[in-house]
Design a protein around this motif. Structure first.
Motif, short mmCIF file in Angstrom:
data_model
loop_
_atom_site.label_atom_id
_atom_site.label_comp_id
_atom_site.label_asym_id
_atom_site.label_seq_id
_atom_site.Cartn_x
_atom_site.Cartn_y
_atom_site.Cartn_z
N GLY A 81 39.38 38.62 31.57
CA GLY A 81 38.34 39.14 32.43
C GLY A 81 38.88 40.27 33.30
O GLY A 81 40.11 40.42 33.46
N THR A 82 37.99 41.08 33.86
CA THR A 82 38.46 42.10 34.80
C THR A 82 39.09 41.44 36.02
O THR A 82 39.89 42.06 36.72
N ASP A 176 35.41 50.08 39.24
CA ASP A 176 34.97 48.88 38.54
C ASP A 176 33.62 49.17 37.89
O ASP A 176 32.60 49.27 38.57
N ALA A 178 32.03 47.23 35.56
CA ALA A 178 31.65 46.02 34.82
C ALA A 178 30.19 46.03 34.39
O ALA A 178 29.84 45.43 33.36
N SER A 202 34.06 45.28 31.45
CA SER A 202 33.96 43.84 31.23
C SER A 202 33.10 43.52 30.02
O SER A 202 32.17 44.25 29.70
N ARG A 213 35.93 35.57 28.96
CA ARG A 213 36.96 36.03 29.87
C ARG A 213 37.76 37.17 29.26
O ARG A 213 38.95 37.06 28.97
N GLY A 215 38.46 41.38 29.85
CA GLY A 215 38.29 42.60 30.62
C GLY A 215 39.24 43.67 30.14
O GLY A 215 40.30 43.37 29.57
#
Length: 352
Positions: A81-82, A176, A178, A202, A213, A215
């Motif tokens: 994940g991120t 970010d 995501a 993400s 999970r 990223g």
């Protein structure tokens, strides 16, 4: 350089809607409609998984190639994940002698500020992205688009931030992204990244695969080895790796998903937003393709949150804001009917 005093005993931020916690506290909550996560409610469909994948160590080579094909450039690192990448950036930049002042959004994903703070950095907040152009900082975190405010960076701000990174060898920028997969044309990945810029993407939002999970970190090649060293081997389980390879390569589903998001947003804005405006006593609403956020008073937000629980709708409650995930197509009528029931009932009087 960041303060050597680590603060690993800080109280961690709370996360998401945490439906399971509410289910443990309240009866019949297992039947609630959960619109708290802001992930795609029509996720990429998981195929049957070959059982042998559970017995093999992951080889990320195929995932790196699939990511390069999807994003247009290869990530320098892949994490669990991120979140894992957010965790390792503070010690990484501390090892490079980064300065102490870190600026993060006043409202946004709280793990960003928490992770910098627990590594001894001095945390400061900004209200709008333009404030970054007027203030001195060593590390700035931009959430593009922001969760939950939905604020996006305009092109002129991006150009000016890029110029500051180029002219000041002591500054670092973390972007970010995501929530940007549904609108990739606005990504920082459309051009070359400065040496001190990190872009995070993400698999959990547009693809709806939060449980996988996975990223991705994009940055200058110089960061490949140190990031991978800090992340460590095998951060993504073999079944999750295989699922992401297929999802990133499924261009047909991606096109259908974007069309669905557009259609669902049209219905939501026409049929649902007016009702929620009434419920929240606010028309201060911003949105991305995946979620809508209303700003209201903390008291009104809490009342509306509890009222929605009374009709089995779970959303994300913040300090003076409420975020609602865009429902799946088959969930729209259920939400609409619940809101009609709520607004026609006695709960509306309690909100007045």
């Amino acid at each position: 350089m960041g303060d050597s005093t680590m603060l690993f005993d800080l109280e961690p931020p709370s996360h998401g809607g945490d439906l399971e916690a509410w289910q443990r506290k309240m009866s019949q909550a297992e039947h609630w409609l959960d619109l708290s996560s802001a992930c795609n409610r029509e996720p990429w469909p998981i195929p049957e998984i070959d059982p042998k994948l559970w017995y093999e160590l992951p080889d990320q080579a195929r995932l790196y190639q699939a990511a390069e094909d999807f994003f247009g450039q290869s990530p320098v690192a892949i994490g669990a994940g991120t979140q894992q990448i957010i965790e390792v950036l503070p010690p990484l930049l501390q090892s490079q002698g980064a300065g102490q002042k870190v600026m993060v959004p006043q409202t946004g994903y709280q793990e960003h500020g928490y992770c910098w703070q627990k590594w001894g950095y001095s945390l400061h907040y900004y209200g709008s992205l333009e404030e970054l152009l007027d203030q001195k900082w060593d590390v700035a975190v931009v959430i593009h688009p922001n969760n939950p405010t939905a604020e996006e960076m305009n092109p002129s701000t991006r150009v000016e931030l890029m110029a500051r990174l180029t002219s000041d060898a002591q500054r670092y920028l973390v972007v970010d992204e995501a929530f940007l997969d549904a609108a990739p044309e606005r990504s920082w990945l459309e051009g070359d990244l400065p040496e001190r810029c990190f872009v995070l993407r993400s698999a959990g939002k547009f693809f709806g695969l939060a449980g996988a999970r996975v990223g991705f970190a994009f940055a200058h090649e110089m960061w490949r080895a140190p990031l991978r060293s800090l992340i460590g081997p095998w951060p993504v389980a073999t079944p999750a790796l295989e699922v992401l390879v297929q999802a990133l390569g499924d261009s047909e589903w991606q096109a259908e998903a974007k069309a669905s998001l557009t259609e669902r947003n049209g219905y939501f804005q026409d049929q649902v937003v007016p009702k929620l405006n009434t419920l929240f006593d606010s028309q201060e609403v911003t949105h991305t393709l995946l979620f809508y956020t209303w700003r209201t008073s903390p008291e009104q937000a809490k009342k509306a949150f509890n009222a929605l629980h009374s009709v089995g709708i779970h959303v994300r409650l913040g300090d003076g804001w409420i975020r609602v995930s865009l429902p799946a197509g088959h969930e729209m009528q259920r939400l609409n009917h619940a809101l009609v029931k709520l607004l026609q009932g006695h709960q509306l009087k309690e909100l007045a």
